[in-house]
Scaffold this active site. Structure first.
Site, PDB file in Angstrom:
ATOM      1  N   ASP A  33       0.834  -1.206   0.000  1.00 45.73           N
ATOM      2  CA  ASP A  33       0.000   0.000   0.000  1.00 45.73           C
ATOM      3  C   ASP A  33       0.869   1.257   0.000  1.00 45.73           C
ATOM      4  O   ASP A  33       1.945   1.287   0.610  1.00 45.73           O
ATOM      5  CB  ASP A  33      -0.896  -0.015   1.243  1.00 45.73           C
ATOM      6  CG  ASP A  33      -2.046   0.969   1.137  1.00 45.73           C
ATOM      7  OD1 ASP A  33      -2.353   1.424   0.019  1.00 45.73           O
ATOM      8  OD2 ASP A  33      -2.637   1.294   2.181  1.00 45.73           O
ATOM      9  N   ASN A  35       1.559   3.290  -2.967  1.00 45.91           N
ATOM     10  CA  ASN A  35       2.247   3.663  -4.208  1.00 45.91           C
ATOM     11  C   ASN A  35       1.882   5.064  -4.686  1.00 45.91           C
ATOM     12  O   ASN A  35       2.751   5.866  -5.044  1.00 45.91           O
ATOM     13  CB  ASN A  35       1.917   2.660  -5.322  1.00 45.91           C
ATOM     14  CG  ASN A  35       2.517   1.295  -5.089  1.00 45.91           C
ATOM     15  OD1 ASN A  35       3.487   1.145  -4.357  1.00 45.91           O
ATOM     16  ND2 ASN A  35       1.934   0.281  -5.712  1.00 45.91           N
ATOM     17  N   HIS A  50       3.234   3.248  -9.046  1.00 47.43           N
ATOM     18  CA  HIS A  50       2.985   1.816  -9.215  1.00 47.43           C
ATOM     19  C   HIS A  50       4.213   1.111  -9.789  1.00 47.43           C
ATOM     20  O   HIS A  50       4.514  -0.029  -9.403  1.00 47.43           O
ATOM     21  CB  HIS A  50       1.775   1.606 -10.112  1.00 47.43           C
ATOM     22  CG  HIS A  50       0.474   2.017  -9.489  1.00 47.43           C
ATOM     23  ND1 HIS A  50       0.084   1.608  -8.231  1.00 47.43           N
ATOM     24  CD2 HIS A  50      -0.524   2.825  -9.943  1.00 47.43           C
ATOM     25  CE1 HIS A  50      -1.101   2.116  -7.932  1.00 47.43           C
ATOM     26  NE2 HIS A  50      -1.489   2.865  -8.958  1.00 47.43           N
ATOM     27  N   THR A  79     -10.407  -6.665  -5.760  1.00 47.26           N
ATOM     28  CA  THR A  79     -11.618  -6.613  -6.577  1.00 47.26           C
ATOM     29  C   THR A  79     -12.181  -5.190  -6.592  1.00 47.26           C
ATOM     30  O   THR A  79     -12.739  -4.753  -7.601  1.00 47.26           O
ATOM     31  CB  THR A  79     -12.679  -7.582  -6.035  1.00 47.26           C
ATOM     32  OG1 THR A  79     -12.837  -7.384  -4.613  1.00 47.26           O
ATOM     33  CG2 THR A  79     -12.271  -9.030  -6.276  1.00 47.26           C
ATOM     34  N   LEU A 141      10.902 -20.008  -3.309  1.00 54.97           N
ATOM     35  CA  LEU A 141       9.717 -19.469  -2.647  1.00 54.97           C
ATOM     36  C   LEU A 141       8.451 -19.752  -3.449  1.00 54.97           C
ATOM     37  O   LEU A 141       8.463 -19.723  -4.679  1.00 54.97           O
ATOM     38  CB  LEU A 141       9.841 -17.949  -2.515  1.00 54.97           C
ATOM     39  CG  LEU A 141      10.699 -17.322  -1.425  1.00 54.97           C
ATOM     40  CD1 LEU A 141      10.775 -15.823  -1.663  1.00 54.97           C
ATOM     41  CD2 LEU A 141      10.108 -17.596  -0.057  1.00 54.97           C
TER      42      LEU A 141
END
Length: 253
Positions: A33, A35, A50, A79, A141
């Protein structure tokens, strides 16, 4: 390297040297959170924010590898974000596609999409499917990329999947209701077969989950960091791990 970077580097090494990696979380969820706010504070555009945030992802995954983390879930697009105006959403989707393709191209990490594919444009769906397919055999990972993800949507999708699965076998609704428990629903989540997150990190100073991994986070620890995501440093990551290691997880006991 300036003086500030030198000081932070020394401090990060000090924090890292005192970490007990045996106490490190195995699954970390990250809400990336800040950007746009980072870009505004830097005099840049939201697109630049972004892009800077996307550039930070691989660096953070490297820190996870160094500290024994095994699963990372990155919330890249909710969403709710899908309702943004096209002039904002389309560039963001392009940045996400490039970021996911870049992670897959490294060949180090297993990329897995979590979210509802049907809500996404066809090209984005294709990129996510290809990244998952090409990294299926990677042994590093496990990186969950949450794109078109909502926690309530995930639970609804899990229940729908469960009902359809049982209906295909001729099980009645009454029979399902008789045996239904939490494990049955968990088997149909986007993250089925994975451990629940031990630690969830949210950057930018916001102190809420906003629907992130609602089911899986029942026993997670949370760490809220004031730093905007593009400015997130290794020392911030290590502080989160240090804070996590200092807590006593009781799981309701």
């Amino acid at each position: 390297m300036n003086l500030r970077d030198l000081v932070y580097g020394l401090y990060a090494r000090r924090v890292e040297s005192r970490l007990d990696l045996a106490q490190a979380p195995k699954h970390i969820g990250v809400i990336l959170d800040g950007n746009r706010r980072w870009a505004k504070a830097s005099g840049g555009s939201p697109v630049e924010g972004h892009r800077a945030g996307a550039d930070k992802i691989a660096e953070m995954l490297g820190w996870c590898e160094e500290t024994g983390v095994e699963v990372v879930t990155l919330w890249l697009l909710s969403t709710d974000n899908l309702s943004r105006p096209p002039q904002e959403l389309n560039p963001l989707l392009g940045i996400i596609e490039n970021a996911v393709s870049g992670l897959a191209a490294r060949g180090r990490w297993r990329v897995h999409h979590v979210g509802t594919l049907d809500l996404l444009p066809g090209h984005t769906q294709a990129v996510l499917k290809e990244a998952e397919e090409t990294t299926r055999e990677a042994d590093g990972l496990l990186v969950n990329v949450a794109v078109g993800y909502g926690g309530r949507q995930e639970i609804a999708d899990a229940v729908r999947s469960l009902l359809l699965d049982h209906a295909s076998r001729g099980t009645s609704v009454e029979d399902i209701a008789e045996v239904l428990d939490i494990d049955h629903i968990a088997e149909h989540l986007y993250t089925r077969g994975q451990p629940d997150p031990d630690l969830i990190i949210r950057t930018s100073g916001e102190q809420r989950l906003s629907g992130f991994m609602l089911w899986q986070s029942a026993h997670s620890e949370y760490y809220f960091c004031e730093v905007f995501w593009p400015a997130f440093r290794k020392v911030d990551f290590l502080r989160a791990l240090r804070d996590y290691a200092a807590r006593h997880r009781r799981y309701g006991n």
